[in-house]
Design an enzyme around this catalytic site. Structure first.
Site, PDB file in Angstrom:
ATOM      1  N   HIS A 155      46.303  14.704   6.931  1.00 48.24           N
ATOM      2  CA  HIS A 155      45.622  15.239   8.118  1.00 48.24           C
ATOM      3  C   HIS A 155      44.889  16.507   7.734  1.00 48.24           C
ATOM      4  O   HIS A 155      45.365  17.271   6.897  1.00 48.24           O
ATOM      5  CB  HIS A 155      46.650  15.551   9.222  1.00 48.24           C
ATOM      6  N   ASP A 178      48.474   8.151  13.865  1.00 50.96           N
ATOM      7  CA  ASP A 178      48.148   6.730  13.763  1.00 50.96           C
ATOM      8  C   ASP A 178      49.233   5.901  13.082  1.00 50.96           C
ATOM      9  O   ASP A 178      49.212   4.670  13.189  1.00 50.96           O
ATOM     10  CB  ASP A 178      46.827   6.551  12.991  1.00 50.96           C
TER      11      ASP A 178
HETATM   12  C1  LIG Z   1      43.682  10.529  14.616  1.00 50.93           C
HETATM   13  C2  LIG Z   1      43.269  10.913  13.268  1.00 50.93           C
HETATM   14  O1  LIG Z   1      42.126  10.997  13.001  1.00 50.93           O
HETATM   15  S1  LIG Z   1      44.484  11.261  12.157  1.00 50.93           S
HETATM   16  C3  LIG Z   1      43.773  10.792  10.579  1.00 50.93           C
HETATM   17  C4  LIG Z   1      43.635   9.311  10.474  1.00 50.93           C
HETATM   18  N1  LIG Z   1      43.136   8.897   9.139  1.00 50.93           N
HETATM   19  C5  LIG Z   1      43.921   8.364   8.239  1.00 50.93           C
HETATM   20  O2  LIG Z   1      45.118   8.184   8.417  1.00 50.93           O
HETATM   21  C6  LIG Z   1      43.254   7.929   6.953  1.00 50.93           C
HETATM   22  C7  LIG Z   1      44.049   8.375   5.738  1.00 50.93           C
HETATM   23  N2  LIG Z   1      44.000   9.816   5.598  1.00 50.93           N
HETATM   24  C8  LIG Z   1      42.935  10.420   5.011  1.00 50.93           C
HETATM   25  O3  LIG Z   1      42.008   9.791   4.530  1.00 50.93           O
HETATM   26  C9  LIG Z   1      42.917  11.953   4.961  1.00 50.93           C
HETATM   27  O4  LIG Z   1      44.234  12.445   4.915  1.00 50.93           O
HETATM   28  C10 LIG Z   1      42.190  12.573   6.171  1.00 50.93           C
HETATM   29  C11 LIG Z   1      40.791  11.986   6.282  1.00 50.93           C
HETATM   30  C12 LIG Z   1      42.925  12.303   7.467  1.00 50.93           C
HETATM   31  C13 LIG Z   1      42.104  14.090   5.976  1.00 50.93           C
HETATM   32  O5  LIG Z   1      41.170  14.304   5.015  1.00 50.93           O
HETATM   33  P1  LIG Z   1      40.898  15.710   4.295  1.00 50.93           P
HETATM   34  O6  LIG Z   1      41.415  16.835   5.078  1.00 50.93           O
HETATM   35  O7  LIG Z   1      39.444  15.724   3.990  1.00 50.93           O
HETATM   36  O8  LIG Z   1      41.761  15.611   3.017  1.00 50.93           O
HETATM   37  P2  LIG Z   1      41.294  14.967   1.645  1.00 50.93           P
HETATM   38  O9  LIG Z   1      40.683  13.644   1.869  1.00 50.93           O
HETATM   39  O10 LIG Z   1      40.479  15.989   0.922  1.00 50.93           O
HETATM   40  O11 LIG Z   1      42.690  14.770   0.929  1.00 50.93           O
HETATM   41  C14 LIG Z   1      43.379  15.796   0.214  1.00 50.93           C
HETATM   42  C15 LIG Z   1      44.184  15.144  -0.918  1.00 50.93           C
HETATM   43  O12 LIG Z   1      45.211  14.345  -0.369  1.00 50.93           O
HETATM   44  C16 LIG Z   1      45.051  12.965  -0.757  1.00 50.93           C
HETATM   45  N3  LIG Z   1      45.260  12.161   0.424  1.00 50.93           N
HETATM   46  C17 LIG Z   1      44.994  12.519   1.685  1.00 50.93           C
HETATM   47  N4  LIG Z   1      45.323  11.532   2.513  1.00 50.93           N
HETATM   48  C18 LIG Z   1      45.797  10.531   1.757  1.00 50.93           C
HETATM   49  C19 LIG Z   1      46.284   9.251   2.042  1.00 50.93           C
HETATM   50  N5  LIG Z   1      46.340   8.818   3.313  1.00 50.93           N
HETATM   51  N6  LIG Z   1      46.693   8.469   1.029  1.00 50.93           N
HETATM   52  C20 LIG Z   1      46.649   8.905  -0.241  1.00 50.93           C
HETATM   53  N7  LIG Z   1      46.194  10.129  -0.581  1.00 50.93           N
HETATM   54  C21 LIG Z   1      45.758  10.920   0.414  1.00 50.93           C
HETATM   55  C22 LIG Z   1      43.601  12.850  -1.221  1.00 50.93           C
HETATM   56  O13 LIG Z   1      43.431  11.831  -2.156  1.00 50.93           O
HETATM   57  C23 LIG Z   1      43.348  14.222  -1.778  1.00 50.93           C
HETATM   58  O14 LIG Z   1      43.905  14.279  -3.064  1.00 50.93           O
HETATM   59  P3  LIG Z   1      43.086  14.952  -4.252  1.00 50.93           P
HETATM   60  O15 LIG Z   1      42.917  16.390  -3.828  1.00 50.93           O
HETATM   61  O16 LIG Z   1      43.980  14.744  -5.419  1.00 50.93           O
HETATM   62  O17 LIG Z   1      41.803  14.210  -4.334  1.00 50.93           O
HETATM   63  O1  LIG Z   2      42.589  16.300  14.774  1.00 50.02           O
HETATM   64  C1  LIG Z   2      42.123  15.482  13.969  1.00 50.02           C
HETATM   65  O2  LIG Z   2      41.392  15.786  13.019  1.00 50.02           O
HETATM   66  C2  LIG Z   2      42.432  14.051  14.101  1.00 50.02           C
HETATM   67  C3  LIG Z   2      43.539  13.784  15.055  1.00 50.02           C
HETATM   68  O3  LIG Z   2      44.703  13.874  14.744  1.00 50.02           O
HETATM   69  C4  LIG Z   2      43.200  13.441  16.404  1.00 50.02           C
HETATM   70  O4  LIG Z   2      42.029  13.350  16.720  1.00 50.02           O
HETATM   71  O5  LIG Z   2      44.119  13.231  17.215  1.00 50.02           O
END
Ligand SMILES: CC(=O)SCCNC(=O)CCNC(=O)[C@H](O)C(C)(C)COP(=O)(O)OP(=O)(O)OC[C@H]1O[C@@H](n2cnc3c(N)ncnc32)[C@H](O)[C@@H]1OP(=O)(O)O
Ligand SMILES: O=C([O-])CC(=O)C(=O)O
Length: 377
Positions: free
Chosen positions: A264, A314
């Site tokens: 997140h 999620d």
């Molecule tokens: C309601 C919502 O929107 S909640 C979020 C829903 N989305 C997901 O569950 C998709 C999976 N999660 C992700 O892709 C990310 O954690 C996000 C998009 C939610 C957050 O992204 P950011 O804050 O940009 O973090 P970022 O993508 O830079 O990740 C940081 C590190 O953690 C790792 N990481 C983050 N999430 C995950 C994951 N779900 N699985 C594996 N590795 C992950 C990344 O690979 C990265 O590692 P690195 O620095 O070695 O490259």
């Molecule tokens: O806050 C965020 O980036 C994503 C999230 O968890 C939401 O929208 O509920």
């Protein structure tokens, strides 16, 4: 003018808001001063949205009046029904269908011509959008299966009425309460991507339906709301593989796969909403089949210990909805059905002191190319 580049706008402060507070280190979420744990346990979605839109929890008379006004808006105009039918016949992807439905709703909104910043008109539009989205979504989900839509009932809550319209039968108390709680949990979350998208759109003085249409599109992506569908598809893939979930997840990470439902931008610990939803997923499992909850726990423990990654909202909503019998590809539209309350609350709050949202990019392209006419290139 600052030259510091913040990719993904991480940590960039762009607004003041009294709507939701998130402490990403403590795993705390608050809507207008009230803890998400208290709201999830005690408040209905109707009360929560009232709180977000009006700034205080309603008393009994306020809640009754406002609930009646929302219930009166549940029916769809014939033209919206026709659009829903066409989208179902075309087997449109559900979030794309919802985006089109929200846009269509504006054609039938009596306040469509109001000043986009008119708060009273926006609150009326807000009630209509929030009341009509579930009716349209349930009709879409049924019609694509060849079933007739089910008309809304006036005597059921927002949550129970949706499940009734989706399944054609009244949900029992456990299903209705679990779904209501899920709607409360998803209603707002600071300047998440879809909320920000609604704000960007409306900051140009575009109307509320445009903002909500933008937000639906933004929520659909797999890095945001689309992840709840991905989670369930992953759990089913693990199940179908016949592998131990632990081996499956180790292998998936080795292959560089991102695990949906983890990580997140704001939380460094388990999302408080995932904490509550994991209890619900477990309770449903105890009354039925434990495998979805147990599989989820195994994945959570491994990712926590090995990668320091914690579940977001999620992750456990997926197994909760699955055990409630909700079709997997409408998990994200259900998220939108709840978050519409938060999107609109932020737009209305922004209009108190609106300024066009317009960041900039550092130009890294060439500046002195010599123009060559097309026939000489
Ligand atoms: C309601 C919502 O929107 S909640 C979020 C829903 N989305 C997901 O569950 C998709 C999976 N999660 C992700 O892709 C990310 O954690 C996000 C998009 C939610 C957050 O992204 P950011 O804050 O940009 O973090 P970022 O993508 O830079 O990740 C940081 C590190 O953690 C790792 N990481 C983050 N999430 C995950 C994951 N779900 N699985 C594996 N590795 C992950 C990344 O690979 C990265 O590692 P690195 O620095 O070695 O490259
Ligand atoms: O806050 C965020 O980036 C994503 C999230 O968890 C939401 O929208 O509920």
């Amino acid at each position: 003018m600052t030259e510091e580049l913040k990719k993904g706008l991480e940590g960039v402060l762009v607004a003041e808001s009294a709507l939701s507070f998130i402490d990403g280190d403590e795993g705390e979420l608050i809507y207008r001063g009230y803890s998400i744990d208290d709201l999830a346990r005690e408040a209905s979605y109707e009360e929560t949205v009232y709180l977000l839109w009006h700034g205080h929890l309603p008393d009994e008379a306020e809640l009754a009046e406002y609930t009646d006004a929302m219930v009166a808006e549940r029916e769809l105009a014939d033209g919206v029904h026709e659009t829903v039918t066409r989208l179902a016949e075309a087997d449109e992807e559900p979030m794309a269908a919802l985006r089109t439905i929200v846009s269509t709703l504006s054609a039938y909104d009596p306040d469509a011509d109001a000043d986009p910043t008119d708060e009273a008109a926006n609150l009326r539009k807000a009630r209509r959008l929030t009341a009509k989205i579930p009716t349209a979504l349930a009709a879409f989900a049924r019609q694509r299966e060849g079933d007739d839509p089910v008309a809304p009932r006036e005597d059921l809550s927002h949550a129970a009425n949706f499940l009734y319209m989706l399944n054609g039968e009244e949900p029992d108390d456990v299903l209705a309460e679990t779904f209501d709680m899920a709607l409360v949990l998803h209603a707002d979350h600071g300047l998440n991507a879809s909320t920000f998208s609604a704000m960007v759109t409306c900051s140009t003085l575009a109307d509320l339906h445009s903002g909500v249409t933008s937000a639906v599109g933004t929520l659909s992506g797999s890095l945001h709301g689309g992840a709840n569908q991905d989670v369930m598809e992953m759990l089913k893939e693990v199940d179908d593989s016949g592998k131990d979930p632990l081996d499956w997840v180790v292998d998936a990470l080795d292959r560089g796969r991102r695990v949906p439902g983890f990580g997140h931008r704001v939380y460094n610990v388990k999302d408080p909403r995932a904490r509550i939803l994991s209890e619900k997923s477990k309770a449903l499992g105890e009354a039925g089949e434990m495998k979805w909850y147990e599989m989820s726990r195994t994945i959570e423990e491994y990712l926590g210990e090995q990668k320091g990654l914690a579940p977001n909202v999620d992750f456990y909503s997926a197994s909760t909805y699955y055990q409630m019998g909700i079709p997997i590809d409408i998990y994200t539209p259900i998220f939108a059905m709840s978050r519409v309350g938060g999107w609109i609350a932020h737009v209305i709050e922004m209009f108190e002191d609106n300024r066009l949202i317009r960041p900039r990019a550092r130009y890294v392209g060439p500046k002195d190319e010599e123009f060559v006419p097309v026939d000489e290139r």
